[in-house]
Design a protein around this motif. Sequence first.
Motif, PDB file in Angstrom:
ATOM      1  N   SER A 251       0.938  -1.126  -0.168  1.00  0.00           N
ATOM      2  CA  SER A 251      -0.043  -0.111   0.068  1.00  0.00           C
ATOM      3  C   SER A 251       1.015   0.902   0.024  1.00  0.00           C
ATOM      4  CB  SER A 251      -0.638  -0.189   1.231  1.00  0.00           C
ATOM      5  OG  SER A 251      -0.053  -0.467   2.308  1.00  0.00           O
ATOM      6  N   ASP A 252       1.539   1.129   0.225  1.00  0.00           N
ATOM      7  CA  ASP A 252       3.112   2.139   0.982  1.00  0.00           C
ATOM      8  C   ASP A 252       3.822   2.500   0.129  1.00  0.00           C
ATOM      9  OD1 ASP A 252       1.027   3.046   2.942  1.00  0.00           O
ATOM     10  OD2 ASP A 252       2.053   2.228   4.714  1.00  0.00           O
ATOM     11  N   GLY A 253       3.710   1.325  -1.260  1.00  0.00           N
ATOM     12  CA  GLY A 253       5.103   1.183  -1.750  1.00  0.00           C
ATOM     13  C   GLY A 253       6.434  -0.223  -1.294  1.00  0.00           C
ATOM     14  N   LEU A 254       6.782  -0.524  -2.325  1.00  0.00           N
ATOM     15  CA  LEU A 254       7.521  -2.516  -2.350  1.00  0.00           C
ATOM     16  C   LEU A 254       8.416  -1.945  -1.222  1.00  0.00           C
ATOM     17  CD1 LEU A 254       8.161  -5.891  -3.163  1.00  0.00           C
ATOM     18  CD2 LEU A 254       9.532  -4.705  -4.107  1.00  0.00           C
ATOM     19  N   VAL A 255       9.354  -0.625  -1.117  1.00  0.00           N
ATOM     20  CA  VAL A 255      10.763  -0.870  -0.319  1.00  0.00           C
ATOM     21  C   VAL A 255       9.782  -0.215   1.161  1.00  0.00           C
ATOM     22  CG1 VAL A 255      12.552   0.259  -0.052  1.00  0.00           C
ATOM     23  CG2 VAL A 255      12.003  -0.186  -2.082  1.00  0.00           C
ATOM     24  N   GLY A 256       9.368  -0.111   1.835  1.00  0.00           N
ATOM     25  CA  GLY A 256       8.496   0.959   2.704  1.00  0.00           C
ATOM     26  C   GLY A 256       8.136  -0.826   3.059  1.00  0.00           C
ATOM     27  N   ASP A 257       7.070  -1.392   2.508  1.00  0.00           N
ATOM     28  CA  ASP A 257       5.680  -2.094   3.098  1.00  0.00           C
ATOM     29  C   ASP A 257       7.239  -3.524   2.931  1.00  0.00           C
ATOM     30  OD1 ASP A 257       3.881  -1.040   2.988  1.00  0.00           O
ATOM     31  OD2 ASP A 257       3.070  -1.540   0.604  1.00  0.00           O
ATOM     32  N   LEU A 258       8.630  -4.249   2.101  1.00  0.00           N
ATOM     33  CA  LEU A 258       9.165  -5.055   2.674  1.00  0.00           C
ATOM     34  C   LEU A 258       9.533  -5.035   3.559  1.00  0.00           C
ATOM     35  CD1 LEU A 258      10.000  -7.253   1.647  1.00  0.00           C
ATOM     36  CD2 LEU A 258      11.818  -6.819  -0.330  1.00  0.00           C
ATOM     37  N   GLY A 259       9.950  -3.559   4.308  1.00  0.00           N
ATOM     38  CA  GLY A 259      10.785  -3.358   5.357  1.00  0.00           C
ATOM     39  C   GLY A 259      10.363  -3.622   6.188  1.00  0.00           C
ATOM     40  N   HIS A 260       8.747  -3.991   6.898  1.00  0.00           N
ATOM     41  CA  HIS A 260       8.172  -4.238   7.541  1.00  0.00           C
ATOM     42  C   HIS A 260       8.433  -6.133   8.087  1.00  0.00           C
ATOM     43  CE1 HIS A 260       6.236  -0.170   8.109  1.00  0.00           C
ATOM     44  NE2 HIS A 260       5.979  -0.527   7.156  1.00  0.00           N
ATOM     45  N   ILE A 261       8.533  -6.903   6.941  1.00  0.00           N
ATOM     46  CA  ILE A 261       8.665  -8.067   6.572  1.00  0.00           C
ATOM     47  C   ILE A 261       9.717  -8.111   7.229  1.00  0.00           C
ATOM     48  CG2 ILE A 261       8.928 -10.239   5.118  1.00  0.00           C
ATOM     49  CD1 ILE A 261       6.486  -9.411   3.827  1.00  0.00           C
ATOM     50  N   LEU A 262      11.136  -7.396   7.133  1.00  0.00           N
ATOM     51  CA  LEU A 262      12.296  -7.739   6.961  1.00  0.00           C
ATOM     52  C   LEU A 262      12.614  -7.151   8.835  1.00  0.00           C
ATOM     53  CD1 LEU A 262      14.336  -5.762   3.552  1.00  0.00           C
ATOM     54  CD2 LEU A 262      13.424  -8.401   4.488  1.00  0.00           C
ATOM     55  N   GLU A 263      12.151  -6.043   9.044  1.00  0.00           N
ATOM     56  CA  GLU A 263      12.197  -5.640  10.915  1.00  0.00           C
ATOM     57  C   GLU A 263      11.699  -6.271  11.404  1.00  0.00           C
ATOM     58  OE1 GLU A 263      10.179  -2.123  11.502  1.00  0.00           O
ATOM     59  OE2 GLU A 263      10.868  -2.369  13.929  1.00  0.00           O
ATOM     60  N   ARG A 264      10.299  -7.734  11.273  1.00  0.00           N
ATOM     61  CA  ARG A 264       9.791  -8.122  12.176  1.00  0.00           C
ATOM     62  C   ARG A 264      10.309  -9.194  12.012  1.00  0.00           C
ATOM     63  NH1 ARG A 264       5.028  -6.640  15.330  1.00  0.00           N
ATOM     64  NH2 ARG A 264       4.235  -8.204  14.475  1.00  0.00           N
ATOM     65  N   SER A 265      11.239  -9.920  11.266  1.00  0.00           N
ATOM     66  CA  SER A 265      11.606 -11.142  10.847  1.00  0.00           C
ATOM     67  C   SER A 265      12.525 -11.238  11.283  1.00  0.00           C
ATOM     68  CB  SER A 265      11.509 -11.591   8.768  1.00  0.00           C
ATOM     69  OG  SER A 265      10.073 -12.204   8.992  1.00  0.00           O
ATOM     70  N   GLY A 266      13.659  -9.889  11.090  1.00  0.00           N
ATOM     71  CA  GLY A 266      14.856  -9.663  11.400  1.00  0.00           C
ATOM     72  C   GLY A 266      15.876 -10.301  10.354  1.00  0.00           C
ATOM     73  N   VAL A 267      15.256  -9.874   9.189  1.00  0.00           N
ATOM     74  CA  VAL A 267      15.865 -10.463   7.753  1.00  0.00           C
ATOM     75  C   VAL A 267      16.979  -9.526   7.399  1.00  0.00           C
ATOM     76  CG1 VAL A 267      15.535 -12.920   8.557  1.00  0.00           C
ATOM     77  CG2 VAL A 267      14.230 -11.517   7.430  1.00  0.00           C
TER      78      VAL A 267
END
Lengths: 328, 328
Positions: free
Chosen positions: B213-229
């Motif tokens: 919803s907010d752009g791939l880079v920003g949204d994928l960033g949430h996955i990376l942060e929450r998954s620690g990767v």
Amino acid sequence: MLSEFDLIKQYFVRPARAAKAQLGIGDDCALLGLAPGRSFAISSDMLVEGRHFFAGEDPYRLGHKSLAVNLSDLAAMGAQPAGFTLALALPAADRDWLAGFSAGLFALADAHDCELIGGDTTKGPLNICITVFGEVAQGQALRRDAAQPGDDIWVSGTLGDARLALAGLRGEVALAPEAQQLAGTRLHLPTPRVALGRLLAERGLARAAIDISDGLVGDLGHILERSGVGATIDIDALPAGPALAMSPAAQDVTLRRACTAAGGDDYELCFTAAPAQRAAILAAGAACGTPVTRVGRIDASPGLQLTDGQGAPLELRLAGFDHFGTGK
Amino acid sequence: MLSEFDLIKQYFVRPARAAKAQLGIGDDCALLGLAPGRSFAISSDMLVEGRHFFAGEDPYRLGHKSLAVNLSDLAAMGAQPAGFTLALALPAADRDWLAGFSAGLFALADAHDCELIGGDTTKGPLNICITVFGEVAQGQALRRDAAQPGDDIWVSGTLGDARLALAGLRGEVALAPEAQQLAGTRLHLPTPRVALGRLLAERGLARAAIDISDGLVGDLGHILERSGVGATIDIDALPAGPALAMSPAAQDVTLRRACTAAGGDDYELCFTAAPAQRAAILAAGAACGTPVTRVGRIDASPGLQLTDGQGAPLELRLAGFDHFGTGK
């Protein structure tokens, strides 16, 4: 500058607690389970500045009230609070406002073990939208369509103080500072009758119920319409709030009746029950510290008849609140 | 004058259908049950005029989009839509607006068998708050914290056209009318990837997922942060939308990359999956008519690395959208 994510993290994400949600804030959705044989009761309320509260309203009180009006809907179904979502449009990310708002919100949420599980924040004219989830055993929910002729009509607590406070703030009546303060507590920090609603549902005491947000006459009207019945209310039996009872201005019978019968924002419960349940209902009220008062009866023929203390019919024009009508 | 109750009755209460709710609109709460072993996925989104859509936006498109952004959250969890509440603040009860809005809303709701179960209407600056409920088997939900090093990163459909449409409307790029029209469909009438999300969850194909919803880079960033990767994305492998592909203005590589990698409002899914699932994921995409494209991999070390088509690292400043930050 406070970013959207920092704002959520600082003011709305809380240390791990005994969570009801399987997954809380921070994903695309929250996940919430349900025990077999139970249903979710779900309600949404939206509060708009200048409509539901004055501009510049104290944020602690606003946090409390925003959740209270939703918990009151759960109370009116007899449901146990489980969680809520919060969507918030804010003109600016003001730290003092956020600290006050979240403190008021969570104080009430914690008192009812009702967990914030998700939501949305955005910039815009101040708007607070809460959706609340409660649990109720299937078949036990207190519905508006369940009133039967011959039922007693009851109200919880007291009526009219919230409307009196509004009248004072608007300059419609002159109130002493103590009366304004006392009445203002009802307007700004309403108490949702969650424990009473649950007892009425779990013990099978009440049939129909509704919470009094727009005034007894208007809200009872919804029960009458949905149940296909009428009612007679003894307007002088309505339990007046303490500020209304103590205020010289409220010795005007028209003002007192208008406040108790048609004043909004009290968030008491109005419910119907078989006369055989009278003692059990009084006991349930005592068990949860919420007085209950019998104020009328459900009739088979449609229409709402108001009578005075002597049983004489009254002709009063008391409309409930309508957000797109002329209002009160 | 159209009252609040008439407004709800005329535009939002519908003839009896095969209802999922045990109790729908018209009581203090709706009642919704849940089969054993399943959970509710719940999400709220608030749309504000001038922030999420232009003043004067076509009401049909707005009705569609208000629900679509919520269904997209269900899709990102792999949940099956069940119902939603709608809270609506309106400056006035305009019949044409209400007819258009409810038509757009219900067309999408019916396509996903997602029932309006309750809500609230009030007067105020235009604000649309929807809370949506979906069902997902316990343990099958696609969470943001489940990505693992070595996972492929996939996106559904195409990216960038919604941002291109916005750029055209803002005069940031000159678009031919056909390109503006084509791109505008993505901006105004987004397609939530509900069927794909469900297949990925039910078949156990994906690990983590989020909607863009907010752009791939920003949204994928949430996955990376929450998954620690961390992750590496081949920015030139991102599937550009048809308007972006056909538009001469988008031959500018910087614009194209900005739209595909950081453009918001596409409502595609970004998900991670073990490489062993590649064939099954392509089959799932084909089964529901939604193309899927592999665009990168999850790394053990934190940080998001963007590379060009030749694998050379790129330094791009592409921030996701932040409602209280400076925006994009």
